[in-house]
Write an enzyme that holds these catalytic residues in place. Structure first.
Site, PDB file in Angstrom:
ATOM      1  NE  ARG A 102      24.431 -23.618   8.930  1.00  7.88           N
ATOM      2  CZ  ARG A 102      24.433 -24.563   7.995  1.00  7.88           C
ATOM      3  NH1 ARG A 102      25.369 -24.553   7.067  1.00  7.88           N
ATOM      4  NH2 ARG A 102      23.517 -25.508   7.976  1.00  7.88           N
ATOM      5  CE  LYS A 125      18.126  -3.412   5.676  1.00  7.54           C
ATOM      6  NZ  LYS A 125      19.283  -3.009   6.506  1.00  7.54           N
ATOM      7  CG  HIS A 129      -2.046  -0.923   1.177  1.00  8.95           C
ATOM      8  ND1 HIS A 129      -3.173  -0.682   0.433  1.00  8.95           N
ATOM      9  CD2 HIS A 129      -2.239  -2.128   1.766  1.00  8.95           C
ATOM     10  CE1 HIS A 129      -4.018  -1.690   0.566  1.00  8.95           C
ATOM     11  NE2 HIS A 129      -3.471  -2.586   1.371  1.00  8.95           N
TER      12      HIS A 129
END
Length: 573
Positions: A194, A177, A126
């Site tokens: 890892r 991200k 939105h």
């Protein structure tokens, strides 16, 4: 599938049945040659009438909610019961969408992507403005997921994210991200765990718990060793030569006792230590000059110039301020020498400094500035104008504007020392500002590249180069940048693993660790400064590898990993 009149992410044609069948929830059991195969071809044919495309052996559960603007499913891709698909979707071969998963917006999957139950992949969002939410439209940057990716159950992947090939997103993660190739990420927000190619057993040979237990057991002895003539000294005079009385050994002793014993140095009174540490603070400037904190010299005046950004007085903003806080107190006076600076003053001071050959000193000056502001905010915010922030915004503004996007640093390589000054200055600068105030680094990936290049400098393996200062100034930047980005994580962990194994062997029975463990000179004698710094280095190395809990200690003073001050949002935001 929606027709020409359908809206993006809106109305469409759904084909479903109310019956509950095993194949709808376990689509990997699907046999295209069975009766179910004929039903699937009919179902997919109706989707194809609205523009959908299907590879060989595709299964779409009839009770999945599929409302798409466009849909392309590669060979042997499955969509299980009660999955919810909208938008513009392109799936490669051998993908699976498990029950109750949601895939919406502009989403593109490579081959072999497995999406766990209840996961949400949201390739739109939105808008956020002054209008009521229900009146706002949507925006989409899209989501791209590479080949051979496992999206765990109940994950959420937000719009704009790219997930690299062979990545694994742990169950329940919130991915905000990009995720690099081969990374395993988890948590909220998702952080690097890892590299998938790295065996779980690839850990340093050293026993962290045994190291920490030994250090704790020997802490009283090494502190007693550093007590001479009524004062703390860094190293015994008989081993390293006499040193003038100084404030820092007292701070280091308090840090070590707090770190390993959870108390004040044995035999000392907390209130008496506070009295000594604060006795020399200048009321007018708030600075603490160097001198003798023992009974014989505590009241002697100091002739040291009170310079707020350089020298011992500048460093004592950090070391004395932290030690006093560990003792449960505070400095009696705010650091007015810094609070009185304007944003323009700070910009002029920083512009006048040498960011080439003296980048370490310039970074140290920024550390002193940031530390003074942090102490003013925490301890004197109610007394000072603007809550004690002083020139903070001018400081952070200049630093962010002047960081080099190519290197992530504020300094430049020098002909002889190469990156040493710039990287060491980067540590001091970011410790006192970005880390201390919880502000993201401007260019974390570029900083990692530069610091790794510096870490390969052969000088760092020599007796003069292998020092606590130089190692701390590498691992702290890698640790700090690693909290923002998984960039080159395999390489940073490999470096940390090798350094940790070596560092654990630097301890000397009953004496601690020398500032320069390979040196034959005075800096090769174990002392308080070296021990305090190496204990921190060990913790940072272990934490970068996800193993710091094994040590049973966590820095709380100069090298605390948490911000001392967290900057909140702008009022009304």
């Amino acid at each position: 599938m929606v027709g020409a009149a359908g809206s993006r992410y809106g109305r469409g044609v759904q084909y479903s049945t109310e019956s509950m069948r095993r194949i709808d929830y376990l689509p990997w059991e699907y046999d295209p040659g069975s009766e179910e195969g004929r039903a699937q071809r009919a179902l997919q044919g109706r989707f194809a009438e609205h523009g959908a495309t299907f590879g060989e052996g595709v299964f779409v559960a009839p009770n999945a909610a599929v409302y798409c603007d466009s849909l392309a499913l590669g060979d042997r891709t499955y969509v299980a019961a009660l999955a919810y698909l909208t938008g513009e979707l392109v799936f490669g071969a051998d993908c699976s969408v498990n029950p109750y998963a949601v895939v919406r917006g502009d989403v593109r999957l490579g081959d072999g992507v497995r999406i766990g139950a209840h996961a949400s992949i949201l390739g739109f969002n939105h808008q956020v403005n002054e209008l009521p939410i229900h009146q706002q439209g949507t925006v989409s940057r899209g989501i791209a997921i590479g080949d051979d990716v496992w999206i765990g159950s109940s994950c959420t992947i937000l719009d704009g994210v790219t997930i690299g090939d062979h990545a694994v997103v742990a169950a329940g993660a919130i991915v905000t991200k990009d995720v690099p190739d081969w990374a395993i990420v988890g948590g909220n927000p998702a952080r690097f765990i890892r590299d998938r190619r790295q065996p779980r057993s690839a850990e340093p040979a050293g026993d962290l718990a045994a190291f920490a237990d030994g250090a704790r057991a020997q802490a009283p002895t090494l502190l007693e060793r550093a007590w001479e003539h009524g004062r703390f000294v860094d190293r015994p005079a008989a081993e390293a030569g006499a040193l003038p009385p100084a404030v820092r050994p007292w701070c280091d002793a308090i840090e070590i006792a707090d770190l390993l014993l959870g108390t004040v140095p044995p035999g000392f009174d907390r209130d008496d230590l506070l009295r000594r540490l604060t006795a020399r603070q200048d009321p007018a400037t708030g600075l603490v000059p160097d001198g003798d904190l023992g009974d014989a010299g505590l009241d002697e005046p100091s002739d040291e110039p009170l310079v707020p950004l350089d020298g011992a007085a500048g460093y004592h903003i950090l070391s004395v301020g932290s030690a006093v806080r560990l003792l449960g107190g505070r400095l009696p006076h705010p650091v007015r020498a810094v609070d009185g600076l304007s944003d323009r003053d700070v910009v002029d001071l920083l512009e006048a400094r040498d960011w080439g050959a003296a980048a370490w000193g310039s970074g140290a000056a920024v550390d002193s500035l940031g530390s003074a502001i942090a102490l003013n905010v925490v301890d004197f915010g109610d007394e000072l104008e603007h809550g004690g922030t002083g020139p903070l915004h001018g400081l952070l503004g200049w630093l962010t504007a002047r960081a080099d996007p190519a290197t992530g640093l504020w300094g430049a390589p020098q002909p002889e020392q190469r990156w040493l000054q710039a990287v060491n200055g980067f540590y001091r600068l970011t410790r006192g500002t970005y880390a201390q105030f919880g502000v993201p680094l401007p260019y974390p990936e570029a900083a990692v590249d530069t610091v790794l290049e510096h870490a390969a400098d052969p000088f760092l393996e020599t007796p003069d180069g292998y020092t606590a200062c130089n190692l701390l100034d590498i691992i702290h930047p890698l640790w700090l940048a690693g909290r923002q980005s998984a960039h080159r994580r395999v390489e940073t962990e490999a470096w940390a693993r090798a350094q940790l194994e070596t560092a654990l062997g630097n301890w000397r029975e009953g004496r601690g660790i020398a500032f320069a463990p390979r040196s034959d000179g005075p800096d090769g004698v174990p002392g308080l400064q070296g021990t305090e710094m190496w204990l921190t280095i060990v913790w940072l190395l272990a934490d970068h590898l996800g193993r710091s809990d094994e040590l049973g200690y966590r820095p709380r003073g100069v090298h605390r990993p948490e911000p001392l001050v967290t900057l909140g949002p702008v009022a009304g935001a």
